[in-house]
Design an enzyme around this catalytic site. Structure first.
Site, short mmCIF file in Angstrom:
data_model
loop_
_atom_site.label_atom_id
_atom_site.label_comp_id
_atom_site.label_asym_id
_atom_site.label_seq_id
_atom_site.Cartn_x
_atom_site.Cartn_y
_atom_site.Cartn_z
N CYS A 142 5.23 -5.93 6.94
CA CYS A 142 4.17 -6.78 7.49
C CYS A 142 3.32 -7.38 6.38
O CYS A 142 2.41 -6.73 5.87
CB CYS A 142 3.31 -5.95 8.43
SG CYS A 142 1.92 -6.85 9.11
N CYS A 145 -0.37 -7.61 7.12
CA CYS A 145 -1.14 -6.37 6.95
C CYS A 145 -1.33 -6.04 5.46
O CYS A 145 -2.38 -5.55 5.06
CB CYS A 145 -0.42 -5.18 7.59
SG CYS A 145 0.34 -5.53 9.16
N ASP A 146 -0.32 -6.26 4.64
CA ASP A 146 -0.30 -5.66 3.29
C ASP A 146 -0.36 -6.65 2.12
O ASP A 146 -0.42 -6.21 0.97
CB ASP A 146 0.97 -4.80 3.13
CG ASP A 146 0.99 -3.64 4.11
OD1 ASP A 146 -0.11 -3.23 4.55
OD2 ASP A 146 2.08 -3.16 4.47
#
Ligand code: NAP
Length: 342
Positions: A142, A145-146
């Site tokens: 992701c 997200c990261d």
């Protein structure tokens, strides 16, 4: 939610909370069925991990995935949907018409006349050496997200579909460079997404290569990916700090395996144009069923179908007390029968 009373039999329990689950909740709550949604910890499904959604009708300027899911949830809540923000841990589906199905969340057992299965799909793994060990230490599924962990660092995206392009475009705003590694020279991604990614300077392209292995450096984080040319006898190693895997999804059907029909890839099989499974009163919707279209809008559409199938089942099955508020009488019968029988 407080623990359930053993005497309570819900009209409908919905397991899962992406566009399919929340739309099924919206329709069943508007039909006065007071649905109970077991939505998981990370409710909202895969759209929670997406940035701009530009293809959901009604939002000409686009909308962020998490905001879209919040709106779905709010709309279902407005009509009386109840939520359990936890994972379903076990499901027991009954074979008998008018039977009672059971869903557990830890030690709590919930019972219902109908269940709508909408557990969706999860990110597919490459299943190469080093992937699992380095997950969270350089390997991620992701970028939304990261990506911020990889500011000014070299990264790669694995995959050639729209997800890979979307991830690459997002990641390119943070990383020093993004190498898109794809096993074929042709891309599955749509033309518009591919062109958008190709126009970004710090996105590089490496085809036809497959990842063979990820290696950790001295500090334990990802440092090197070993790649194999899929057309020639050649391997190479590239130094990277982050690898984002975007190679598609697999259905989250493990809770119902052996109880309903699944295809070879684990997708739920439903009857004809309906959302019915082979268990009476159990319906399936969204990415758990659909490996062809897999769009938020098609998932929402199938959530609607599952809600209507559940309504008709509750209305028409002898032995189930009729919930108030369902369509009744000849008009409803004339309207629904041809669809229900298809
Ligand atoms: P996808 O279209 O199925 O693409 C998966 C990609 O991963 C393919 O290029 C495939 O390669 C590759 N792949 C699969 N297994 C692999 C493996 N074991 N090793 C290496 N590569 C592998 O999946 P997706 O990109 O997640 O998209 C799913 C659906 O969502 C599509 O309908 C897509 O249009 C939609 N979507 C839309 C948007 C948007 O419009 N903004 C964004 C994301 C997703 P091959 O091509 O060689 O099979």
């Amino acid at each position: 939610m407080t623990s359930p009373s053993p005497d309570t039999i819900e009209n409908v329990i919905i397991v899962g909370s992406g566009p399919a689950g929340y739309t099924a909740a919206l329709y069943t709550s508007r039909a006065n069925l007071k649905p109970l949604v077991v939505e998981g910890f990370l409710w909202g499904g895969l759209l929670q991990q997406t940035t701009d959604v530009e293809n959901y009708p009604g939002f000409p300027e686009g909308i962020e995935g998490p905001e879209l899911m919040q709106r779905f949830r709010d709309q279902a809540e407005r009509f009386g949907t109840r939520f359990i923000t936890d994972q379903a841990t076990k499901v027991e589906l009954c074979d008998e018409p008018a039977g009672v199905h059971k869903v557990w969340v830890g030690d709590d057992e919930y019972r219902a006349h109908t269940v709508i299965l909408a557990m969706g799909a999860e990110h597919k793994k490459l299943e190469v050496r080093g992937e699992e060990e380095l997950s969270g230490r350089g390997v991620s599924y992701c970028a939304t997200c990261d990506a911020a962990f990889f500011k000014e660092k070299p990264t790669m995206i694995v995959g050639g579909g729209d997800s890979a392009m979307e991830e690459a475009i997002f990641l390119s705003k943070f990383a020093s460079k993004v190498i898109v590694v794809h096993r074929r020279s042709e891309f599955r991604a749509s033309k518009i997404m591919l062109e958008r990614a190709r126009s970004i300077e710090n996105i590089e392209w490496l085809t036809p290569y497959a990842v063979e292995e990820f290696h950790a450096g001295e500090k334990g984080g990802l440092e090197v990916a070993r790649l194999r040319n899929t057309e020639q006898d050649e391997t190479r190693e590239i130094a990277i700090a982050g690898a984002f895997i975007a190679i598609g999804h697999e259905p989250q059907s493990h809770l119902v395996k052996g109880q309903v029909d699944l295809d070879d890839e684990g997708y739920l099989i439903t009857e004809g144009r309906s959302t019915r499974t082979r268990k009476p009163g159990v319906f399936g919707a969204g990415d758990l069923v659909d490996h062809t279209y897999r769009q938020a809008v098609t998932a929402a559409g199938s959530g609607t179908q599952a809600a209507l199938d559940a309504e008709w089942y509750l209305r028409d099955t002898p032995g189930i007390p009729k919930p108030a508020g369902l369509p009744q009488g000849d008009l409803a019968e004339a309207q629904w029968a041809p669809i229900r029988e298809s």
